[in-house]
Structures are given as structure tokens and as C-alpha cells.
Design a protein around this motif. Structure first.
Motif, short mmCIF file in Angstrom:
data_model
loop_
_atom_site.label_atom_id
_atom_site.label_comp_id
_atom_site.label_asym_id
_atom_site.label_seq_id
_atom_site.Cartn_x
_atom_site.Cartn_y
_atom_site.Cartn_z
N VAL A 12 1.16 -1.41 -0.46
CA VAL A 12 0.23 -0.08 0.07
C VAL A 12 1.30 1.19 -0.29
N ASP A 13 0.54 1.69 -1.33
CA ASP A 13 1.72 2.91 -1.41
C ASP A 13 1.16 4.66 -0.94
N TYR A 14 1.19 4.73 -0.07
CA TYR A 14 0.20 6.10 0.45
C TYR A 14 0.77 7.06 1.43
N GLY A 15 1.07 8.13 2.33
CA GLY A 15 1.11 9.08 2.85
C GLY A 15 1.63 10.36 1.25
N GLY A 16 2.88 9.92 1.00
CA GLY A 16 3.54 10.54 -0.38
C GLY A 16 3.90 11.68 0.14
N PRO A 17 4.62 12.48 1.51
CA PRO A 17 4.68 13.66 1.49
C PRO A 17 6.15 14.09 0.67
N ASN A 18 6.66 15.05 0.45
CA ASN A 18 8.01 15.56 -0.80
C ASN A 18 8.74 16.76 0.76
N VAL A 19 9.60 15.76 0.56
CA VAL A 19 11.05 16.96 0.90
C VAL A 19 10.83 17.47 0.26
N GLY A 34 -3.28 18.60 2.20
CA GLY A 34 -3.28 17.48 0.98
C GLY A 34 -2.60 16.02 1.18
N HIS A 35 -1.81 16.51 2.71
CA HIS A 35 -1.54 14.74 2.83
C HIS A 35 -2.31 13.90 3.59
N LEU A 36 -3.19 14.17 4.13
CA LEU A 36 -3.96 13.91 5.22
C LEU A 36 -4.69 13.29 5.12
N MET A 50 12.36 11.84 -14.23
CA MET A 50 10.65 12.14 -13.82
C MET A 50 9.86 11.46 -12.89
N TYR A 51 8.49 12.31 -12.48
CA TYR A 51 7.94 11.40 -11.40
C TYR A 51 7.47 10.39 -11.82
N GLY A 52 6.95 10.37 -13.13
CA GLY A 52 6.49 8.68 -13.91
C GLY A 52 7.82 7.81 -14.01
N THR A 55 10.27 7.61 -11.58
CA THR A 55 10.63 7.02 -10.41
C THR A 55 9.57 5.49 -10.41
N ASP A 56 7.87 6.30 -10.75
CA ASP A 56 7.36 5.60 -10.58
C ASP A 56 6.88 4.47 -10.91
N LEU A 57 7.93 3.89 -11.81
CA LEU A 57 7.65 2.78 -12.81
C LEU A 57 8.97 2.14 -12.59
N LEU A 116 -1.77 -1.15 -5.12
CA LEU A 116 -2.81 -0.06 -4.24
C LEU A 116 -2.04 1.29 -3.91
N TYR A 117 -1.89 2.70 -4.91
CA TYR A 117 -1.76 3.44 -4.51
C TYR A 117 -2.86 4.72 -4.12
N VAL A 118 -2.61 5.38 -3.09
CA VAL A 118 -3.96 5.55 -2.46
C VAL A 118 -3.33 7.16 -2.45
N VAL A 119 -3.88 7.65 -3.68
CA VAL A 119 -3.29 9.68 -3.30
C VAL A 119 -4.64 9.77 -4.40
N ASP A 120 -4.47 11.25 -4.19
CA ASP A 120 -5.18 12.10 -4.55
C ASP A 120 -5.78 11.41 -6.37
N ARG A 131 -6.84 13.43 -8.45
CA ARG A 131 -6.73 14.65 -9.08
C ARG A 131 -5.49 13.66 -10.15
N GLN A 132 -4.61 12.46 -9.48
CA GLN A 132 -2.88 12.17 -10.06
C GLN A 132 -4.06 10.96 -11.00
N ALA A 133 -4.90 11.20 -11.04
CA ALA A 133 -5.57 9.70 -12.26
C ALA A 133 -5.09 9.67 -12.89
N ASP A 134 -4.48 10.35 -13.85
CA ASP A 134 -4.23 10.46 -15.46
C ASP A 134 -2.46 9.62 -15.79
N HIS A 135 -1.74 10.06 -14.55
CA HIS A 135 -0.37 9.92 -14.51
C HIS A 135 -0.12 8.43 -13.94
N PHE A 136 -1.39 7.81 -12.94
CA PHE A 136 -0.84 6.40 -13.02
C PHE A 136 -1.74 5.74 -14.04
N GLU A 137 -2.81 5.60 -14.59
CA GLU A 137 -3.09 5.37 -15.80
C GLU A 137 -1.91 5.25 -17.22
N1 ARG Z 1 4.38 12.63 -3.34
C1 ARG Z 1 3.62 12.77 -4.09
C2 ARG Z 1 2.84 14.42 -4.06
O1 ARG Z 1 2.30 14.95 -3.00
C3 ARG Z 1 2.35 11.53 -3.83
C4 ARG Z 1 2.72 10.46 -3.86
C5 ARG Z 1 1.94 9.42 -4.01
N2 ARG Z 1 2.74 8.00 -4.30
C6 ARG Z 1 3.42 7.28 -6.20
N3 ARG Z 1 4.04 6.25 -6.26
N4 ARG Z 1 3.41 8.27 -7.08
O2 ARG Z 1 2.03 14.85 -5.25
#
Ligand code: ARG
Length: 595
Positions: free
Chosen positions: A118-125, A132-134, A332-334, A336-338, A354-358, A360-366
Motif C-alpha cells: 500500500v503506497d500512501y502518505g507520499g509527503p515531499n522532501v 493535502g497529505h492528510l 521524472m515523477y513517472g 521513479t514510479d515505474l 494499491l496507490y492511495v493518492v489524490d 487528480r493524479q488518476a491520469d498519471h497512474f494510468e
Molecule cells: N509525493 C506525491 C505528491 O505529493 C504523492 C506520491 C504518491 N505515490 C506515488 N507512488 N506516486 O503528490
């Protein structure tokens, strides 16, 4: 151990088969008309056409064939052909006793265990956690617990955003602040004093600047490429920023009761990227596009309309291609995800990610999922985006502070605690405890309020942030549920002190029937939450159970009663507490010992 609906369905399937009807339509579930019956089956309507009969007639035949008198009386027929079932006292009592005896309070396990990431939380350094991460953290934590509780092997992974353009941007900002990277000692001294507050100030300032400063953008991109290319200096600066952010985020997650098995990030997938790009190349999947390398994922004929800058509307492929290597050579974001998919397949061998993410990122994951499938890294059906809506302000837009900024998670928790203290004092709850215990209760009430308010909505739905409402001790709220559960704890404690023992359950009062039916509903709620990755089914269950207990407690005094009645009621109370605590735990909500 099966719940009543499942057992009723089994018996009704036999009836349907005997009548030559499709057994799939024999399903019995909890009735939405409790005045007509506890359970219902609407199958007669569904099979009528194929059988060439009236639904009424089929329902009558089915009712006549019902023979499991120990489980339920012959069903009654309502409306055009609904079958309504009422269970016998014997079946209900046995079920209540089962739940009371079971350490899992009636919850079943999955038939086939899976390995699930389960991929969730996803905060950014370099950015603090904000509201948004709540939702990602709250929903993800609950989904993880639900999967684990049903018996799967589960890894929660925070997937820190620590490798993208924002890193290059903050490094560039630091370069400007120091007047260049010429003086090694100066850099080192600066890194020693770096705080998250500073990073959080630098990041948005530079993010705004870069929007209309092409030179700056170019520098930030080059810094990103240098970092990813292995420059020791960039890596050292990155590490300092990473560590400062990570420490703060761990603190926030801890306060929120969120815990990961893997504290990995985008950067951890970086070592896999060179080979992955080579592999994609050798498979002929990459295409040159204005200096960048892309991977097309749209199937022939899949297009969408796109408006160009000059106003013309054209048909373009959809989904967009995945950008694998930027023109500067960065991942890019994609990307590292790949690569993270490759990494997880190697390390966890998951049956499901499972990617528990906003939402609005549906296209990215597709894009990413299709790319992974095309490259043969993972089957499309083991990758699933569990999207969610936003937490909005009163204006219906994603929540902002009064000053228009994003609310930091730490500040949100602070506000909630403040309100929790006030509410507890108003209600005179916990005020005679030590200040440490009072603080602990306030913290739990605050987190319960925030989490329950989120999880009570279907995840796809957006909701309005309203701390006053979330924090009420009445209605469908976290504080109400905590209070109810703790009240049962205190009853059990008193019984224990008075030497009153629990005993066999016997159901007499309607309120006891209702409570047993509520207890019986746990497994169905759990299975729905699991199948749909939707904790709100359990939130709903917790509320229904607490209400049923309230009704029971009002009508069936426990300690003032006597003998076998008292022992039975005590057992029902204990079963309720066990199941309510389990349900709240699956939502990530912690109970205080007393309130
Ligand atoms: N860091 C990303 C953001 O703040 C969320 C990461 C979600 N997980 C993933 N595998 N892309 O939008």
C-alpha cells in the motif's frame, strides 16, 4: 463462522436451485426496510423474466419451499415479490454467542492470502506535510490495516517525494543564498543549521519565481540532473534536506497514528533507472520527442480533444505518453514510479499494489500502469489507484488557511487539540485526571475527530473541513464513538470490581435483538471495505454499532439487573466493546483507557 446474511443466502440458494432458478439471484442481505423484516432477497424479481412467471408467484413458491425453520421463519412476501426474512431467536442467540467468543469478533479471513503493497502518505522532501497529505495518510493507513486484518501480507510504503524537480529547485535556491557553491566550508556550515521551516519558506518562494523565470527554471533543471547524475556536492546537499524533512515528517505521522513498514522514497528507485531505461530502449518502447524520451501508452484510436494556445482544438492521443527521460536527462515523477514498480516486484513480489493518492493524479497512474504492463514489469491488474476527493474549505475549494496558504499538518493537529481540550472541559470529561492524562485524551479525541470525519465519507467524495462539527460529542463523530466505547470500558471495569461475571447470552429485549444484528453486520462491512478499498463501510458500521449499544443500554440496564440476565447483558457489552475497538483500530483510531 459466517454471518446471518451468508447463512440465509446458503439456505435460499438451495430453494432457488430446487425451483430451477438462477442461484446467483438468491442472495439475502440486510433489509433496508427493517419494519418488514431483518433480511431480504430481491431475486424473485430478477429471475421472473427468464422463468416466464410473475415475481409474486416465484416468491410464493420460494417461501413455500423454505425449510430451515431453525434459522428463520418462512419468509413473508412484500410488494411485487420481495422475500423478507426474520431470524429465529435461537439462530440470533447462537450468532451473538459466536461473536462474543471470537477473538476477531466475527470477522472472516480472506480465502486466498495475497501480498499487498500500500503506497500512501507520499509527503515531499523540503515541503512540510500539509492537509493535502492528510487524506492520503488517513485513508491509506486504514486500507493497510483492513488488508492486514483480513489476513494478507501487507507493506505500507510512504513513497517520499524526494527525487524530482523540487529538489533541484531548492538546491538552486541555496546556491543563490550562499552566492554560489565555491566555498565548501560555507556550504557545510549552512547545511548544519538547515531547518524544515527554512526549507518550507524557500520552496514556495522559488516555486513561484520559477514560473516566469526561464533562466532560473533552466538552472533548477540542471541542478536536478546533476543530483540524479551523481554529483557528490548535490547529493550532500540533498541528503541534509532529506534528513531534516524526514525527521519532521516522521514526527507528524507519529502524531497522526500513521506508521509505515517501508520508509522508502523516489530516490530509492533511482539505482534501478539506468538499467530500466536501457531495457525500455531495447524493447523498442522509447521514442525521441524534442530531446526527451517518451513511452506511448495510448491504444490506436484512443484520443481526447485538446485546446492549443492559439485556441484551435485538436485530437491528441490519450492518455498522454509517459515522459521517461527529460531533455536534461533527468528522471521524472513517472520514471521513479515505474522504477518503483520494478523495485517492488523484485523485493515484495506483490499480488497487488494499491496507490492511495489524490484522484487528480488518476491520469498519471494510468500512464504508469500501462507503461509497466507494456514493458512486462507488472500485469495491469495488480496495479490499482485508490483515488480520493479533496478536503475543502467552506468555499467548496481545496482547503486553504485564512491567509490563503496551505495549512500545515502540525498546525491542523494543534488546532484540533485546542478544540478538543475546550470540548472536554465544557463536558467536564477527564478534568479530574492528571494533566498528562488529560492531554493524552485530548490528543486522541482530536485525532479521532479528524480521522473519523474523513473516513465517514466515501473516499471519492470531497468534504468540507469543519472542526466544530467534527469535534462534537453528539452525532456521527469520532469523539462520540470514543465516548461510547470508553463508557462500555467503564461498565466492564465496574462489573469486574463488583465481582460480576459475564455468562451465556440469552436475547429477550428488542434492543438486544437490534444490538445482535448490528454485531452480526461487522463482517459484511469489513468485506465491503476490503473489496472496495473504502473504509467508510467500517465507519458506518462503528456508528451503527454504537447507536445499537446506546439503545440496548437505555432499555436493558446491566449492573442493576441480576443473575443470568445480568451475565448475558455483560457478555453483550463485552462483545460490543471488542468489536467496536477492533473497528476503530481498523480506522486508525485509538481509544483512551477512560474519559
Ligand atoms: N509525493 C506525491 C505528491 O505529493 C504523492 C506520491 C504518491 N505515490 C506515488 N507512488 N506516486 O503528490
Amino acid at each position: 463462522m459466517k454471518d446471518l446474511a451468508t447463512v440465509l443466502t446458503g439456505a435460499n440458494v438451495s430453494v432457488f436451485i430446487a425451483l430451477g432458478l438462477d442461484p446467483k439471484q438468491a442472495e439475502v442481505r440486510r433489509s433496508d426496510r427493517p419494519d418488514l423484516g431483518e433480511f431480504q432477497c430481491n431475486g424473485a424479481l430478477a429471475v421472473a423474466k427468464a422463468a416466464g412467471k410473475k415475481p409474486q408467484e416465484i416468491a410464493q413458491q420460494a417461501a413455500a419451499l423454505w425449510s430451515d425453520a431453525e434459522l428463520a421463519d418462512k419468509p413473508t412476501i412484500a410488494g411485487p415479490g420481495f422475500l423478507n426474512f426474520t431470524t429465529t431467536l435461537g439462530a440470533l442467540t447462537a450468532r451473538a454467542q459466536d461473536v462474543a467468543n471470537d477473538a476477531r469478533a466475527g470477522a472472516s479471513l480472506v480465502e486466498h492470502k495475497r501480498r499487498v503493497v500500500v503506497d500512501y502518505g507520499g509527503p515531499n522532501v523540503a515541503k512540510g506535510m500539509h492537509v493535502g497529505h492528510l487524506r492520503a495518510s488517513i485513508i491509506g493507513e486504514s486500507v493497510k490495516r483492513i488488508y492486514r486484518f483480513r489476513g494478507d501480507e501487507v507493506w505500507g510504503d510512504a513513497h517520499f517525494g524526494d527525487w524530482g524537480f523540487q529538489m533541484g529547485l531548492v538546491i538552486t535556491a541555496l546556491e543563490d543564498e550562499l552566492g554560489g557553491f565555491g566555498d565548501k566550508a560555507k556550504i557545510e556550515a549552512r547545511l548544519k543549521t538547515l531547518t524544515l521551516d527554512q526549507l518550507e519558506a524557500i520552496y514556495p518562494a522559488y516555486a513561484a519565481k520559477v514560473k516566469d523565470d526561464a533562466v532560473l527554471r533552466d538552472r533548477a533543471r540542471k541542478a536536478t540532473a546533476a543530483l540524479q547524475g551523481g554529483s557528490a556536492l548535490h547529493r550532500e546537499i540533498w541528503k541534509a534536506m532529506h534528513d531534516v524533512s524526514m525527521a519532521a515528517q516522521k514526527r507528524d505521522f507519529h502524531a497522526l497514528g500513521v506508521n509505515f513498514d517501508l520508509w522508502l522514497g523516489e530516490s530509492d528507485a533511482d539505482p534501478l533507472i539506468p538499467d530500466m531505461v536501457k531495457d525500455l530502449e531495447s524493447k523498442g518502447l522509447l521514442e525521441e520527442d524534442q530531446g526527451a524520451r517518451i513511452l506511448r501508452v495510448a491504444n490506436p484510436g484512443e484520443t481526447k480533444k485538446k485546446k492549443l494556445d492559439d485556441g484551435r482544438v485538436v485530437e491528441v492521443e490519450s492518455p498522454d505518453p509517459l515522459l521517461v527521460v527529460s531533455s536534461e536527462g533527468s528522471a521524472m515523477y513517472g520514471t521513479t514510479d515505474l522504477a518503483t514498480i520494478v523495485q517492488r516486484v523484485r523485493d515484495q513480489r506483490p499480488d497487488l499494489i494499491l496507490y492511495v493518492v489524490d484522484q487528480r493524479q488518476a491520469d498519471h497512474f494510468e500512464q504508469v500502469y500501462r507503461a509497466a504492463a507494456k514493458a512486462g514489469y507488472a500485469k495491469r491488474d495488480i496495479l490499482e489507484h485508490v483515488g480520493f476527493g479533496t478536503m475543502n474549505g467552506a468555499d467548496g475549494k481545496p482547503f486553504k488557511t485564512r491567509a490563503g496558504g496551505v495549512l500545515k499538518l502540525q498546525d491542523l493537529i494543534g488546532q484540533a487539540k485546542e478544540k478538543a481540550r475546550a470540548r472536554l472541559r465544557e463536558a467536564d470529561i477527564g478534568t479530574d485526571f492528571s494533566s498528562q492524562e488529560f492531554e493524552d485524551i485530548a490528543h486522541r479525541v482530536a485525532i479521532a475527530a479528524i480521522k473519523f470525519a474523513d473516513l465517514t465519507n466515501f473516499r471519492g467524495t470531497s468534504y468540507v473541513f469543519d472542526l466544530d462539527r467534527f469535534m462534537s460529542f453528539e452525532g456521527k463523530t469520532g469523539p462520540y464513538l470514543l465516548y461510547q466505547a470508553v463508557r462500555i470500558k467503564s461498565i466492564l471495569r465496574r462489573a469486574d470490581a463488583e465481582g460480576v461475571a459475564a455468562g451465556p447470552i440469552s436475547i429477550e429485549h428488542d434492543a438486544e435483538r437490534a444490538l445482535t444484528l448490528a454485531l452480526d453486520g461487522f463482517d459484511a462491512a469489513l468485506r465491503a471495505a476490503y473489496d472496495k478499498k473504502a473504509p467508510h463501510f467500517l465507519a458506518e458500521h462503528a456508528y451503527g454499532l454504537a447507536q445499537a449499544f446506546s439503545g440496548f443500554y437505555a432499555n436493558c440496564p446491566i449492573l442493576p439487573s441480576e443473575g443470568a440476565v445480568r451475565a448475558s447483558r455483560l457478555s453483550l457489552a463485552a462483545a460490543t466493546l471488542k468489536q467496536l475497538s477492533l473497528t476503530l483500530d481498523l480506522l486508525g483510531i485509538e481509544l483512551p483507557e477512560r474519559m
